[in-house]
Design a protein around this motif. Structure first.
Motif, PDB file in Angstrom:
ATOM      1  N   GLY A 165      23.941   9.223  36.667  1.00 22.66           N
ATOM      2  CA  GLY A 165      25.024   8.751  35.647  1.00 22.66           C
ATOM      3  C   GLY A 165      25.981   9.689  35.187  1.00 22.66           C
ATOM      4  O   GLY A 165      25.847  11.001  35.902  1.00 22.66           O
ATOM      5  N   SER A 166      26.778   9.935  34.242  1.00 25.57           N
ATOM      6  CA  SER A 166      27.663  10.935  34.117  1.00 25.57           C
ATOM      7  C   SER A 166      26.974  12.020  33.585  1.00 25.57           C
ATOM      8  O   SER A 166      25.900  11.968  32.869  1.00 25.57           O
ATOM      9  CB  SER A 166      28.833  10.187  32.873  1.00 25.57           C
ATOM     10  N   ARG A 167      27.813  12.954  33.511  1.00 23.34           N
ATOM     11  CA  ARG A 167      27.418  14.426  33.010  1.00 23.34           C
ATOM     12  C   ARG A 167      27.144  14.274  31.625  1.00 23.34           C
ATOM     13  O   ARG A 167      27.909  13.644  30.960  1.00 23.34           O
ATOM     14  CB  ARG A 167      28.169  15.515  33.442  1.00 23.34           C
ATOM     15  N   ARG A 168      26.069  15.097  31.197  1.00 25.92           N
ATOM     16  CA  ARG A 168      25.870  15.305  29.647  1.00 25.92           C
ATOM     17  C   ARG A 168      25.238  16.332  29.215  1.00 25.92           C
ATOM     18  O   ARG A 168      24.657  17.234  29.891  1.00 25.92           O
ATOM     19  CB  ARG A 168      24.782  13.960  29.114  1.00 25.92           C
ATOM     20  N   VAL A 169      25.711  16.924  28.084  1.00 22.70           N
ATOM     21  CA  VAL A 169      25.347  18.196  27.596  1.00 22.70           C
ATOM     22  C   VAL A 169      25.300  18.017  26.226  1.00 22.70           C
ATOM     23  O   VAL A 169      25.822  17.386  25.557  1.00 22.70           O
ATOM     24  CB  VAL A 169      26.367  19.505  27.889  1.00 22.70           C
ATOM     25  N   ASP A 170      23.993  18.726  25.854  1.00 21.93           N
ATOM     26  CA  ASP A 170      23.915  18.670  24.169  1.00 21.93           C
ATOM     27  C   ASP A 170      22.970  19.722  23.940  1.00 21.93           C
ATOM     28  O   ASP A 170      21.769  20.008  24.745  1.00 21.93           O
ATOM     29  CB  ASP A 170      23.051  17.362  23.939  1.00 21.93           C
ATOM     30  N   ASP A 171      23.062  20.594  22.906  1.00 26.85           N
ATOM     31  CA  ASP A 171      21.970  21.750  22.671  1.00 26.85           C
ATOM     32  C   ASP A 171      20.970  21.416  21.536  1.00 26.85           C
ATOM     33  O   ASP A 171      20.142  22.162  21.189  1.00 26.85           O
ATOM     34  CB  ASP A 171      23.011  22.860  21.794  1.00 26.85           C
TER      35      ASP A 171
END
Length: 431
Positions: free
Chosen positions: A7-13
């Motif tokens: 699926g779509s790219r996801r970033v999260d710290d």
């Protein structure tokens, strides 16, 4: 894992989460990224690393090329149909190995618990590192910044409480991103993914599950175990069900012994000459033996792989009387196997040699009497070749039977490509 999209790219710290103690660090389009260090004018354009011969295959593609449908292991002819303006670069495995060694050392500066999975990815257990370097997001950010500053190469990192989810998270963060999945978010993260994201669900299993209406990990997790067992068998059902609920008890194993070492060659034109094919095996045996010695390993079994022009593939293996890392010994075993397989003149598309049954070199059984097959003189001679190559460079010394044969453009010695061949090494960079 299948090629199913995450699926779509996801970033999260992760907002300071401290439960995501397993990192999966994965270099972005590694082979291409290494090549672009010397070709910066190509950054942002479709670039393919792979063989340019008639049977060349893609080893790595830039994200611009991937957007056009190019992927690793695709025939180069097809890749160029999809991306006709792409720049094709021949592979240089020695460059990738050098970069990999530097990257792995950076990882070990943070924790001794590093488990390399391949030349361009590794798991890290950072439980002990958090006292020194902060929470998982801070450690992952520091690692990514150091890798970029010291090598010029981008990487993506996933952090989670298990290895399986950490690997999925790094894939979701690509390219050049960071995704932290706190322990409490594991199940919601997994259940939103397609079923093909589960490790062990290949194309066949995925198709079978789709046929039963199971399209997502959520669907899989909520399928009664007895029903799942009828679809894929008891053992596989238990495995898939556990992963679908985020259960993965595997730990990071910092010492990973190679299970096998191999080299193989696909010819631009089918080759039927028996003696020439034996020379190919001789070169491959030397290359495999050199890698065994560098890893301080010895092979207990030698296997030969042959693919005929019809694409039929056969493999034969033999156990050695004692484990060895001597090219001549590996070659003699392989040659006997090949003599039994090949009728002179029969066209061969691919030939390969594999060393199996690997043991630490110091555990290899010694012989008590001088034995021509396992002579220590041969061992010493090949070790001397290793020293000469280390001091003077690749190709400076080789068996007389291989003199005049071209060295591969990726810099690896002993392999079998001729001067005009450009197919890179067997390692595949698909990320």
């Amino acid at each position: 894992m299948s090629r199913t999209s995450l699926g779509s790219r996801r970033v999260d710290d992760g907002h300071g989460d401290r439960s995501a103690v397993i990192l999966h660090a994965d270099m972005d389009a590694f082979f291409v990224s290494v090549e672009l260090l010397e070709r910066p004018e190509l950054v942002g354009t479709p670039v393919i690393v792979g063989g340019t011969g008639g049977r060349g295959v893609v080893s790595s593609a830039s994200y611009e090329a991937r957007a056009l449908g190019v992927h690793a292991a695709m025939p180069m002819s097809r890749a160029l149909q999809l991306a006709p303006r792409a720049t094709v670069i021949a592979g240089h495995m020695h460059k990738y190995r050098d970069a990999s060694a530097r990257i792995m050392q950076i990882f070990r500066d943070y924790t001794p618990l590093v488990e390399p999975l391949s030349i361009d990815e590794a798991f890290l257990d950072i439980r002990g590192a958090m006292r020194l370097f902060g929470n998982p997001a801070q450690i992952a950010t520091s690692i990514r910044e150091r890798v970029l500053a010291e090598t010029g190469l981008p990487c993506s990192i996933g952090a989670a409480s298990t290895k399986f989810v950490a690997k999925l998270a790094s894939g979701k963060a690509k390219p050049n991103g960071l995704l932290v999945i706190p322990h409490d978010d594991t199940v919601p993260f997994l259940h939103a993914l397609p079923v093909g994201a589960i490790w062990g669900v290949g194309a066949t299993t995925e198709s079978k599950l789709h046929g039963r209406g199971i399209h997502t990990v959520f669907d899989l997790a909520h399928t009664p175990l007895p029903a799942l067992e009828r679809m894929v068998g008891k053992s596989m059902a238990a495995h898939l069900h556990a992963l679908a609920w985020g259960r993965d008890a595997r730990v990071v194993e910092p010492v990973r012994r190679e299970k096998s070492i191999s080299h193989e060659q696909t010819f631009d034109t089918d080759l039927g000459d028996h003696e020439q094919l034996l020379l190919e095996l001789r070169a491959q045996a030397d290359a495999v033996a050199a890698r065994l010695r560098r890893a301080e390993l010895a092979a207990g079994t030698v296997a030969v792989k042959v693919r005929w022009s019809s694409f039929e593939t056969v493999t034969r293996q033999v156990r050695l009387t004692r484990a060895s890392s001597t090219g001549l010994i590996l070659y003699r075993a392989a040659a006997e196997l090949f003599d039994e397989l090949h009728a002179p003149g029969r066209p061969v598309r691919l030939i390969g040699l594999r060393a199996d049954g690997l043991v630490p070199a110091n555990e290899a059984t010694s012989v008590t009497l001088w034995d021509e097959q396992h002579s220590d003189e041969w061992d010493a001679a090949e070790q001397a070749m290793d020293a000469a190559v280390a001091k003077f460079g690749r190709g400076v010394l080789r068996p007389a039977s291989l003199l005049g044969r071209g060295e591969r453009r990726d810099g690896r010695t002993g392999l079998t490509e001729r001067p005009n061949a450009e197919r890179p090494g067997q390692a595949s960079d698909h990320r």
